[in-house]
Design a protein around this motif. Structure first.
Motif, PDB file in Angstrom:
ATOM      1  N   ALA A  49       0.838  -1.202   0.000  1.00 31.72           N
ATOM      2  CA  ALA A  49       0.000   0.000   0.000  1.00 31.72           C
ATOM      3  C   ALA A  49       0.876   1.256   0.000  1.00 31.72           C
ATOM      4  N   GLY A  50       1.975   1.208   0.748  1.00 33.73           N
ATOM      5  CA  GLY A  50       2.892   2.339   0.779  1.00 33.73           C
ATOM      6  C   GLY A  50       3.555   2.575  -0.567  1.00 33.73           C
ATOM      7  N   ILE A  51       3.901   1.498  -1.248  1.00 33.48           N
ATOM      8  CA  ILE A  51       4.490   1.611  -2.589  1.00 33.48           C
ATOM      9  C   ILE A  51       3.514   2.309  -3.531  1.00 33.48           C
ATOM     10  N   LEU A  52       2.265   1.874  -3.516  1.00 33.72           N
ATOM     11  CA  LEU A  52       1.256   2.446  -4.407  1.00 33.72           C
ATOM     12  C   LEU A  52       1.007   3.911  -4.092  1.00 33.72           C
ATOM     13  N   ARG A  53       0.875   4.218  -2.807  1.00 33.73           N
ATOM     14  CA  ARG A  53       0.600   5.602  -2.395  1.00 33.73           C
ATOM     15  C   ARG A  53       1.743   6.535  -2.787  1.00 33.73           C
ATOM     16  N   HIS A  54       2.964   6.107  -2.535  1.00 31.13           N
ATOM     17  CA  HIS A  54       4.109   6.960  -2.843  1.00 31.13           C
ATOM     18  C   HIS A  54       4.362   7.049  -4.351  1.00 31.13           C
ATOM     19  N   THR A  55       4.008   6.016  -5.090  1.00 26.41           N
ATOM     20  CA  THR A  55       4.135   6.084  -6.548  1.00 26.41           C
ATOM     21  C   THR A  55       3.171   7.119  -7.112  1.00 26.41           C
ATOM     22  N   LEU A  56       1.964   7.153  -6.565  1.00 32.31           N
ATOM     23  CA  LEU A  56       0.993   8.166  -6.985  1.00 32.31           C
ATOM     24  C   LEU A  56       1.520   9.566  -6.695  1.00 32.31           C
ATOM     25  N   GLU A  57       2.078   9.765  -5.520  1.00 37.72           N
ATOM     26  CA  GLU A  57       2.656  11.074  -5.173  1.00 37.72           C
ATOM     27  C   GLU A  57       3.824  11.409  -6.096  1.00 37.72           C
ATOM     28  N   PHE A  58       4.627  10.404  -6.431  1.00 39.89           N
ATOM     29  CA  PHE A  58       5.794  10.600  -7.285  1.00 39.89           C
ATOM     30  C   PHE A  58       5.398  11.069  -8.681  1.00 39.89           C
ATOM     31  N   ILE A  59       4.423  10.390  -9.301  1.00 38.53           N
ATOM     32  CA  ILE A  59       4.047  10.783 -10.664  1.00 38.53           C
ATOM     33  C   ILE A  59       3.307  12.120 -10.658  1.00 38.53           C
ATOM     34  N   THR A  60       2.594  12.419  -9.561  1.00 37.48           N
ATOM     35  CA  THR A  60       1.928  13.717  -9.454  1.00 37.48           C
ATOM     36  C   THR A  60       2.961  14.837  -9.387  1.00 37.48           C
ATOM     37  N   ASP A  61       3.990  14.641  -8.564  1.00 36.21           N
ATOM     38  CA  ASP A  61       5.059  15.642  -8.453  1.00 36.21           C
ATOM     39  C   ASP A  61       5.822  15.776  -9.772  1.00 36.21           C
ATOM     40  N   ARG A  62       6.046  14.657 -10.446  1.00 36.89           N
ATOM     41  CA  ARG A  62       6.776  14.685 -11.716  1.00 36.89           C
ATOM     42  C   ARG A  62       5.982  15.451 -12.768  1.00 36.89           C
ATOM     43  N   ALA A  63       4.673  15.240 -12.798  1.00 35.54           N
ATOM     44  CA  ALA A  63       3.824  15.977 -13.743  1.00 35.54           C
ATOM     45  C   ALA A  63       3.813  17.462 -13.422  1.00 35.54           C
ATOM     46  N   ARG A  64       3.788  17.800 -12.124  1.00 38.86           N
ATOM     47  CA  ARG A  64       3.794  19.202 -11.712  1.00 38.86           C
ATOM     48  C   ARG A  64       5.096  19.891 -12.136  1.00 38.86           C
ATOM     49  N   ARG A  65       6.219  19.209 -11.951  1.00 35.62           N
ATOM     50  CA  ARG A  65       7.511  19.785 -12.348  1.00 35.62           C
ATOM     51  C   ARG A  65       7.579  19.998 -13.852  1.00 35.62           C
ATOM     52  N   HIS A  66       7.057  19.037 -14.594  1.00 31.95           N
ATOM     53  CA  HIS A  66       7.061  19.151 -16.052  1.00 31.95           C
ATOM     54  C   HIS A  66       6.215  20.333 -16.497  1.00 31.95           C
ATOM     55  N   SER A  67       5.070  20.517 -15.830  1.00 34.37           N
ATOM     56  CA  SER A  67       4.180  21.631 -16.160  1.00 34.37           C
ATOM     57  C   SER A  67       4.858  22.968 -15.874  1.00 34.37           C
ATOM     58  N   LEU A  68       5.522  23.075 -14.715  1.00 33.03           N
ATOM     59  CA  LEU A  68       6.196  24.321 -14.351  1.00 33.03           C
ATOM     60  C   LEU A  68       7.349  24.632 -15.299  1.00 33.03           C
ATOM     61  N   GLU A  69       8.058  23.593 -15.732  1.00 30.29           N
ATOM     62  CA  GLU A  69       9.163  23.792 -16.678  1.00 30.29           C
ATOM     63  C   GLU A  69       8.637  24.355 -17.998  1.00 30.29           C
ATOM     64  N   ARG A  70       7.524  23.798 -18.459  1.00 30.54           N
ATOM     65  CA  ARG A  70       6.932  24.268 -19.718  1.00 30.54           C
ATOM     66  C   ARG A  70       6.454  25.705 -19.591  1.00 30.54           C
ATOM     67  N   GLN A  71       5.816  26.023 -18.471  1.00 27.71           N
ATOM     68  CA  GLN A  71       5.311  27.376 -18.268  1.00 27.71           C
ATOM     69  C   GLN A  71       6.456  28.379 -18.168  1.00 27.71           C
ATOM     70  N   GLY A  72       7.550  27.950 -17.526  1.00 27.79           N
ATOM     71  CA  GLY A  72       8.683  28.846 -17.374  1.00 27.79           C
ATOM     72  C   GLY A  72       9.431  29.059 -18.672  1.00 27.79           C
ATOM     73  N   ALA A  73       9.449  28.028 -19.522  1.00 30.03           N
ATOM     74  CA  ALA A  73      10.219  28.109 -20.768  1.00 30.03           C
ATOM     75  C   ALA A  73       9.512  28.948 -21.820  1.00 30.03           C
ATOM     76  N   ASP A  74       8.275  28.603 -22.087  1.00 29.94           N
ATOM     77  CA  ASP A  74       7.572  29.321 -23.156  1.00 29.94           C
ATOM     78  C   ASP A  74       6.081  29.449 -22.855  1.00 29.94           C
TER      79      ASP A  74
END
Length: 203
Positions: A49-74
């Motif tokens: 359960a911990g693996i699943l929960r933290h994986t969800l948090e991980f991909i959410t954070d990764r998507a957020r970082r990708h979004s911020l990078e795109r917004q900052g770039a162009d």
């Protein structure tokens, strides 16, 4: 090194879930995929359960970082364009984006059979809705918070559905973008029609 190994496990979990789904995740196979021992997986995440929960948090954070990078770039300054970019970001044909989206879909489907996932999924979904509602606030500040939140819920749900169809080959990517773009215009028009007057806003 500890942080690197923890990240390696989460990256491996995202890959495994994207390929095999939540029910196909086996701790021993995950450890092999990550290049670590099974004991180390349990050291970092305690149980499945911990693996699943933290994986969800991980991909959410990764998507957020990708979004911020795109917004900052162009990223566009226009609120409507910013909203469209945020909602269509996962329609890109990039390996990491594809994996994130597929893993999210599998985790969401897995929550039907894994109740311990539901709270984490609800938290991540609520954060995404708040983000889109915030962008709608920039685009339509006169609309009520409740109306903006409802629009955000509809748009994020539609985006997930369209993306799932796109990834499965049911929907062409260009048509998915077109449908989502039209939905954004409908929601913005709805918010304009239901905008409060300045006097109403201070009541």
């Amino acid at each position: 090194m500890v942080t690197d190994r923890r990240t390696a496990i989460l990256e491996a979990a995202a890959r495994t879930i994207a390929r095999r789904g939540v029910r196909g995740l086996r701790t021993e196979e995950l450890a092999t995929e990550a290049g670590v021992s099974t004991a180390l997986v349990y050291y970092h995440f305690k149980d499945r359960a911990g693996i699943l929960r933290h994986t969800l948090e991980f991909i959410t954070d990764r998507a957020r970082r990708h979004s911020l990078e795109r917004q900052g770039a162009d990223g566009p300054a226009d609120p409507r364009e910013l909203l469209g970019m945020a909602l269509q970001l996962e329609f890109q044909d990039l390996p990491e984006v594809h994996e994130n989206t597929t893993t999210w879909g599998e985790l969401r489907a897995g929550a039907v059979f894994e109740p311990e996932l539901r709270e984490a999924l609800a938290t991540a979904s609520a954060a995404w809705v708040r983000h889109v509602a915030g962008l709608l606030t920039l685009a339509r500040p006169a609309a009520s918070p409740a109306e903006r939140t409802a629009s955000a819920e509809r748009l994020t749900a539609l985006r997930e559905g369209l993306n799932a169809r796109r990834l499965s080959g049911v929907l062409r990517p260009d048509h998915a973008r077109e449908l989502l773009g039209e939905a954004i215009e409908v929601e913005l028009a709805h918010l304009t029609a239901h905008a409060r007057t300045p006097i109403e806003r201070f009541d």
